[in-house]
Design a protein around this motif. Sequence first.
Motif, PDB file in Angstrom:
ATOM      1  N   UNK A  27       0.849  -1.194   0.000  1.00  0.00           N
ATOM      2  CA  UNK A  27       0.000   0.000   0.000  1.00  0.00           C
ATOM      3  C   UNK A  27       0.882   1.240   0.000  1.00  0.00           C
ATOM      4  N   UNK A  28       0.243   2.431  -0.007  1.00  0.00           N
ATOM      5  CA  UNK A  28       0.999   3.653   0.201  1.00  0.00           C
ATOM      6  C   UNK A  28       1.158   4.537  -1.015  1.00  0.00           C
ATOM      7  N   UNK A  29       2.118   5.461  -0.921  1.00  0.00           N
ATOM      8  CA  UNK A  29       2.268   6.584  -1.848  1.00  0.00           C
ATOM      9  C   UNK A  29       3.365   6.387  -2.902  1.00  0.00           C
ATOM     10  N   UNK A  30       3.983   5.206  -2.939  1.00  0.00           N
ATOM     11  CA  UNK A  30       4.969   4.852  -3.978  1.00  0.00           C
ATOM     12  C   UNK A  30       6.007   5.945  -4.235  1.00  0.00           C
ATOM     13  N   UNK A  31       6.846   6.268  -3.231  1.00  0.00           N
ATOM     14  CA  UNK A  31       7.842   7.333  -3.434  1.00  0.00           C
ATOM     15  C   UNK A  31       8.729   7.112  -4.654  1.00  0.00           C
ATOM     16  N   UNK A  32       8.980   5.847  -5.009  1.00  0.00           N
ATOM     17  CA  UNK A  32       9.874   5.564  -6.153  1.00  0.00           C
ATOM     18  C   UNK A  32       9.307   6.104  -7.462  1.00  0.00           C
ATOM     19  N   UNK A  33       7.995   6.297  -7.527  1.00  0.00           N
ATOM     20  CA  UNK A  33       7.364   6.767  -8.773  1.00  0.00           C
ATOM     21  C   UNK A  33       7.821   8.168  -9.151  1.00  0.00           C
ATOM     22  N   UNK A  34       8.354   8.913  -8.177  1.00  0.00           N
ATOM     23  CA  UNK A  34       8.797  10.290  -8.432  1.00  0.00           C
ATOM     24  C   UNK A  34      10.295  10.366  -8.737  1.00  0.00           C
ATOM     25  N   UNK A  35      10.947   9.213  -8.717  1.00  0.00           N
ATOM     26  CA  UNK A  35      12.393   9.205  -8.941  1.00  0.00           C
ATOM     27  C   UNK A  35      12.715   9.161 -10.432  1.00  0.00           C
ATOM     28  N   UNK A  36      13.929   9.602 -10.757  1.00  0.00           N
ATOM     29  CA  UNK A  36      14.443   9.530 -12.121  1.00  0.00           C
ATOM     30  C   UNK A  36      14.364   8.075 -12.601  1.00  0.00           C
ATOM     31  N   UNK A  37      13.982   7.893 -13.871  1.00  0.00           N
ATOM     32  CA  UNK A  37      13.975   6.535 -14.415  1.00  0.00           C
ATOM     33  C   UNK A  37      12.693   5.762 -14.167  1.00  0.00           C
ATOM     34  N   UNK A  38      11.656   6.435 -13.615  1.00  0.00           N
ATOM     35  CA  UNK A  38      10.389   5.736 -13.405  1.00  0.00           C
ATOM     36  C   UNK A  38       9.772   5.338 -14.748  1.00  0.00           C
ATOM     37  N   UNK A  39       9.204   4.159 -14.777  1.00  0.00           N
ATOM     38  CA  UNK A  39       8.528   3.666 -15.974  1.00  0.00           C
ATOM     39  C   UNK A  39       7.940   2.299 -15.690  1.00  0.00           C
ATOM     40  N   UNK A  40       7.502   1.613 -16.731  1.00  0.00           N
ATOM     41  CA  UNK A  40       6.887   0.289 -16.556  1.00  0.00           C
ATOM     42  C   UNK A  40       7.844  -0.679 -15.869  1.00  0.00           C
ATOM     43  N   UNK A  41       9.127  -0.635 -16.247  1.00  0.00           N
ATOM     44  CA  UNK A  41      10.098  -1.575 -15.656  1.00  0.00           C
ATOM     45  C   UNK A  41      10.195  -1.391 -14.146  1.00  0.00           C
ATOM     46  N   UNK A  42      10.210  -0.140 -13.728  1.00  0.00           N
ATOM     47  CA  UNK A  42      10.346   0.134 -12.292  1.00  0.00           C
ATOM     48  C   UNK A  42       9.122  -0.372 -11.530  1.00  0.00           C
TER      49      UNK A  42
END
Length: 456
Positions: A240-255
Motif C-alpha cells: 500500500x501507500x504513496x509509492x515514493x519511487x514513482x517520483x524518482x528519475x527513471x520511473x517507468x513500466x520496468x520500475x
Amino acid sequence: MARDQIDTQHIQSRDELVAWFEAGCKAPSKFRIGTEHEKFPFTLEGHHPVPYEGANGIRALLEGMQALNGWEPILEGSTIIGLADNIGGGAISLEPGGQFELSGAPLMTIHETCAEVNSHLTQVRDVATPLGFGFLGLGMSPKWTLAETPVMPKGRYKIMTNYMPKVGTRGLDMMYRTCTVQVNLDFASEPDMVKKLRVGLALQPVATALFANSPFTEGKPNGFLSYRSEIWRDTDNNRAGMLPFAFEEGMGFERYVDYALDVPMYFIKRGDTYIDVAGSSFRDLLAGRHPAVPGETATVSDWANHLSTIFPEVRLKRYLEMRGADGGPWGNLCALPALWTGLYYDTTSLDAAWDLAKGWTSDERQKLRDDVPRLGFKAEIAGRPMLELAREVVAIARAGLARRDQRDSQGRDETRFLKPVEESLAAGHTPAEALLERFHGAWAGSVEPVFDEDAY
C-alpha cells in the motif's frame, strides 16, 4: 475488487511483464472511463448486515439481478459470486463482508458512466427492496462489529483473512468494513503514464478530503473524517501507500514491474482452486521454482491476479486506478470520475495539476496523506491549507471538463457532475463533517438515521 483473470498463456521473463503493461497504451481517442463503487447492504428492518445464504440473502440478490439484466453468472465452483456483462464489459462482484460492487464498463463520457451508475442503483433497489434490504454509501460500516459482519464465500478472501493480521493491525477492517468509489483511466504512452501516476499519487489526498465520508465505527464517531483512509495506513505496508519511487528519475513500466515482483503473493489460482502462497515470491513463480506448483512458470492470469492484490493509492494495471476516495452518496459516485477525468484527459489541466504538485518532497506528500484522514480540509502541505489546494484542483478539473466539451442530449457538459464537491468546498467542510453535525444535532447521538437518510 476485480474479477480474477483467466489467461493461461505462460510468461517466462521480466521483459514480458513490462510488455504486458505497455500493451495498455492507447491513442487518446480511445481513452475510456471506468467507474467502480461499493456499497453496504443492510436489512430495512433493524439495519443488520445481510448474509450470503438464505431466502433474503446476497445470493438471492445476485440471482434476482441476473434475472433482471441477463448478465452471465460468475461462479466459484457452483457458488454464484458475481455477474458479468460480457457484451458491455461491466461486472458485479462481492467484497469480503458482502459489500456489493459495480465495476462499470469502459465508457467515453461522464454522462455515460453516471447513467450506468443510475441504472445499476435503480436495478439493485428494484431487486433488493422486496428482499427486505437496502444499500448505504459510506466509506466505513457505521454500526456493525467485525464479528457481526458476514463473510462471503470466495477462496481468495479466506487466504487474505488469514494473512492480514500477520502484516498489519487493520487489514480485516479494510476487507470487511470499508467501501470505496474509484475511477480507472487510460494513458497514451509510458511518459504519459508516469506523469498521470505522479499527479494521481500527489493529489490523491485531495480526493480523500473531498470524499471523506467514514466518521463512524460501531455506532460512534471514530475521531476521523476518512477512517477508511486511516485503515489503509496499517493494513499491509508492503503493498500500500504513496509509492515514493514513482517520483524518482527513471520511473517507468520496468520500475513498477520490479516493485510488483517484490510485493509478496497471496495466492496462485489453478482452475477453481486457490492455493494459499501468502508471503511467497512472484519471482520464484516466474523462474519456475515456486514450491506450490513445482516446475510451472507464471501465466498471464497469475500476473494480473497478483497485480490486483497490490493496493497503493494509485494502482497501475493496463490503466490507472484512483483509490483514495470513500464510498458516498449517489451524486458523489459521478463526481469522483468527473474530478479525475477533468485532470487527466485534458493536457492543459494535467500540466496545471503537475505544476501544483511537482515541488513537493516525498516527506511532504506522505505527511499530507497521513494527516488528511483526521484533518480533512484542515490539513496542510508546504504551508498551503488543503481547502485552498482542493479548490484549485477542482477548478483545474472543471476547466479540463469544459475544454473536453462532451455534451449530453440536453446540451450540458460534464462540469455539472462536480457540483457535490463544489458544494463541500463552498461550505468548507467534508461530507463526514456534515454527517457528524447531524449526529450531534438532529440525530441525537445515534447513527440509525443514516440508514434512512443516506441510503440509495
